[in-house]
Design an enzyme around this catalytic site. Sequence first.
Site, short mmCIF file in Angstrom:
data_model
loop_
_atom_site.label_atom_id
_atom_site.label_comp_id
_atom_site.label_asym_id
_atom_site.label_seq_id
_atom_site.Cartn_x
_atom_site.Cartn_y
_atom_site.Cartn_z
N CYS A 139 0.78 -1.37 -0.08
CA CYS A 139 0.07 -0.08 -0.02
C CYS A 139 1.03 1.26 -0.05
CB CYS A 139 -0.95 0.14 1.15
SG CYS A 139 -2.04 1.32 1.37
N CYS A 142 -0.36 4.13 2.02
CA CYS A 142 -0.15 3.86 3.57
C CYS A 142 1.12 4.12 3.91
CB CYS A 142 -0.50 2.60 3.93
SG CYS A 142 -1.92 2.07 3.30
N ASP A 143 2.10 3.69 3.02
CA ASP A 143 3.42 3.74 3.55
C ASP A 143 4.60 4.60 2.87
OD1 ASP A 143 2.44 1.67 5.59
OD2 ASP A 143 2.70 0.16 4.28
#
Length: 315
Positions: A139, A142-143
């Site tokens: 992701c 997300c990261d």
Amino acid sequence: METKPSERVHCLIIGSGPAGYTAAIYASRANLKPVLYQGIQPGGQLTITTEVENYPGYPEGIQGPEMMVDFEKQAARMGADIRFGLATKVDFSQQPYKVWIDDEKLIEADAVIIATGASAKWLGLESEQRLNGYGVSACAVCDGFFFKGKEVAIVGAGDTAAEEALYLSKLCTTVHMLIRRGEMRASKVMQDRVFKAPNIKIYWNTDTEEVLGEKKVDSIRVKNNKTGETQIIPVSAFFVAIGHQPNSEIFKGWLDMDEAGYLKTIPGTSRTNIEGVFASGDVQDKIYRQAVTAAGSGCMAALDAERYLGAKEIH
Ligand code: NDP
């Protein structure tokens, strides 16, 4: 199959990610006395991420697993009956709907909220698993932020990979994009954007052989599947964007789904083709897939279930 006596519940929630727990919070507060089965991975996909910085309400960010413990606690405090167990079979032919847990316990429910999520697909390399959360991620949204100013790699050639590569290109110095064939599957417009990004370097006909690094990712070894040539690319992170699998297998034959298995809902609602069965979260969303959108759709499902049960006068 039925070795235990059946149990009748008012509102059954299947799944324990942001959608399932949010549905449980709302359903409890509406006095639907929800019973929630957590599934094989309590807390869902967020339990395999590290820090979450894009969920509103956590100004300092929070660890994914910790956030899901908070969700669970909140649902429990509202009165949801949260249980460990995996839904393995359903029969939606008539009310009350039947759902089997762990192939043995039969639950009969007046309303069912499905929040079974989706699972990221992985390449299947041992090193990919070992370094998951330490530079390996499925992701970028997300990261990606953790690799600001660094070189990263991404594998995949669909719309998700294109979108994530573009997202990363705004944060990272270079994005090495690994494509296994000589063309991309992504839509033309997304491909054009990728080609125009000056810092996305495309590797055609390229397979990932290994993610390298002792405690965290420091490089990848890739191989051109036409020439056989291998090379090592130094990167701080390796993003896998080769698709997701919605966890909808047990609903086949009952609920409408698209060719990839995502459940279809009536636009603007969480209603499926069977009245009294609602779907929320990633199992019905292949576009947004965020914790906050999943939570929002879990809220919708509980409100839709409440209205449905109220209109049917099932108490
Ligand atoms: P897709 O299934 O469309 O694409 C997966 C990609 O991963 C393909 O390019 C595939 O390669 C590649 N791949 C699969 N397995 C491997 C492997 N083992 N090694 C290397 N590469 C691999 O998944 P997406 O998640 O991209 O998209 C899913 C759906 O969601 C699509 O319908 C897409 O259009 C849609 N979507 C729409 C968006 C939007 O409209 N904004 C955003 C994101 C997704 P190959 O091509 O060789 O098979």
